[in-house]
Design an enzyme around this catalytic site. Sequence first.
Site, PDB file in Angstrom:
ATOM      1  N   LYS B  79       0.864  -1.191   0.000  1.00 26.02           N
ATOM      2  CA  LYS B  79       0.000   0.000   0.000  1.00 26.02           C
ATOM      3  C   LYS B  79       0.898   1.238   0.000  1.00 26.02           C
ATOM      4  CE  LYS B  79      -3.939   1.533   2.881  1.00 26.02           C
ATOM      5  NZ  LYS B  79      -4.794   1.114   4.018  1.00 26.02           N
ATOM      6  N   SER B 155      -9.403   0.724   3.117  1.00 24.26           N
ATOM      7  CA  SER B 155      -8.641   1.587   2.233  1.00 24.26           C
ATOM      8  C   SER B 155      -7.498   0.879   1.515  1.00 24.26           C
ATOM      9  CB  SER B 155      -8.075   2.771   3.017  1.00 24.26           C
ATOM     10  OG  SER B 155      -7.179   2.340   4.020  1.00 24.26           O
ATOM     11  N   SER B 179      -9.375  -1.742   7.266  1.00 32.66           N
ATOM     12  CA  SER B 179      -8.852  -1.511   5.914  1.00 32.66           C
ATOM     13  C   SER B 179      -8.043  -2.664   5.328  1.00 32.66           C
ATOM     14  CB  SER B 179      -8.030  -0.228   5.880  1.00 32.66           C
ATOM     15  OG  SER B 179      -8.881   0.893   5.951  1.00 32.66           O
TER      16      SER B 179
END
Lengths: 62, 462
Positions: B79, B155, B179
């Site tokens: 990420k 996310s 997330s």
Amino acid sequence: MSQDTFDAEAYLEATAAAMNIAIAPDWKPAVLDNLIRSRQIAQAVLNFPLPDTVEPASVFKP
Amino acid sequence: MIDFQSKAHQIAAAIRGGKISATEALRVSLARIEASNPALNAFTAVTSERARAKAAALDQMIDEGKTVGPLAGVPFAVKNLFDVTGLPTLAGSKINRDSPPASADATLVQRLEAAGAILVGALNMGEYAYDFTGENVHYGPSRNPHDPTCMSGGSSGGSGTAVASGMVPLALGSDTNGSIRVPSSLCGLFGLKPTFGRLSRFGSFPFVADLDHLGPMTRSVTDLALSYDAMQGPDENDHWCAQKPSEPVTAKLDSGIDGLRIAVADDYFASQGDPEVHEAVAAFAKALGTDRRVTIPEAGRGRAAAYVITTVEGANLHRERLKTRPNDFDPAVRDRFLAGLMLPSDWLAQAHRFRAWYRAQVAELFRDVDIILAPATPRVAPKLGQVMMTLNGVEMPVRANLGLFTQPISAIGLPVVAAPWAERDGKLPIGVQIIAAPWKEELALRVARQLEKNGIAASKAV
């Protein structure tokens, strides 16, 4: 229970002024929506009685 | 043979056994990225040059008969809130493009590479991690490989997309309120959110210091365990990282579930969400031979506490940017942060105190059970752009509510494996949370492994 007299718009304006932060007019409706929703959600925590002995869990190690 | 379906442990075994080179395994990953990423939008940077150099160095070590790590040659991506040397740490934002490039890799990137894994790039995510959708106004949405018109979940959306499409077998995400678990559920992956403080967060862009966790997403439980073991251990650079020695789980993964007390969460977790979500939990419970129920006390208030802590502390982190660059935020994120900035300090203090009370109640519960099963998300992946959804007849915003089952668990830092239900018959994926007591990741992983062996939980690249 007393009547809820919360005026979200007045609160937002006063707090934004205190924090010296600008809220543009076209953002305002969405910020107000979020403020009102956050206040509703927070009630679940605020309405729950806690013993005085319950402390925050954050630990600071000097 | 290695292809896009290969799991991390299969790739590492093939390389360690001399069946293929790390360079060849990397080629397979980069080819899949080149073919699939333009349509799915998982990556914001592909570090192919760096990866090729690492793969060549690993191949040379193998040629020289040197020992290589358990993740030898496994391509992975992170990420884009993880520091990657030479890249600005975007955290999904436009604003951070102006940040200087990171001068070092995040601790967890360093640890995975020390175990032989090879970083191939940085992944799309919701702006500043305040998101459950995987949508991003600046970089476009990371799309769900099972249906590219649907959300990946957020996310850590790019992490979900990259692993579910077979671009990489392993990705790292972060999980403040869900997330890792939300995109794992929506993309049909195994995800591990370890105990709060277990894995170092050093070198990652923060969101909410009290709630941030980092962890792996994969298509097999063995891959979760291998990567988790490689990343464990104290880190003096992270004040929040528990100074605990590593407690490896990989060798214990197949120990079975005999003697484990397993129960399904009722009340809050059973009273909302689409029926298929609860069918998944029931299928897991049946396979594990339990009909026991437990009530996580005041889970809804636990979620509320996490919500307040998140919005206030997240807003505080971004206060100066909200003042100086408000137009460079995703408007939906900006307007949530601005509201968070305005909340009374009393609410934050009370949320922290409530969280302490709630933690104590749930600790009591774990005297009688070892594992709690609960849905991971209230529904399968919504369509991209969908703003509202209806659950149990109530219309509510998608962005804030996809995490309604994950948020009460991370609020008190419990370790969780999100595991995908195998029996989907062409339908979109859905996951289940396997929740353990603090520091008992091993138990959650063993249960997930048992379900994987039984064929009840399974993940496949599409």
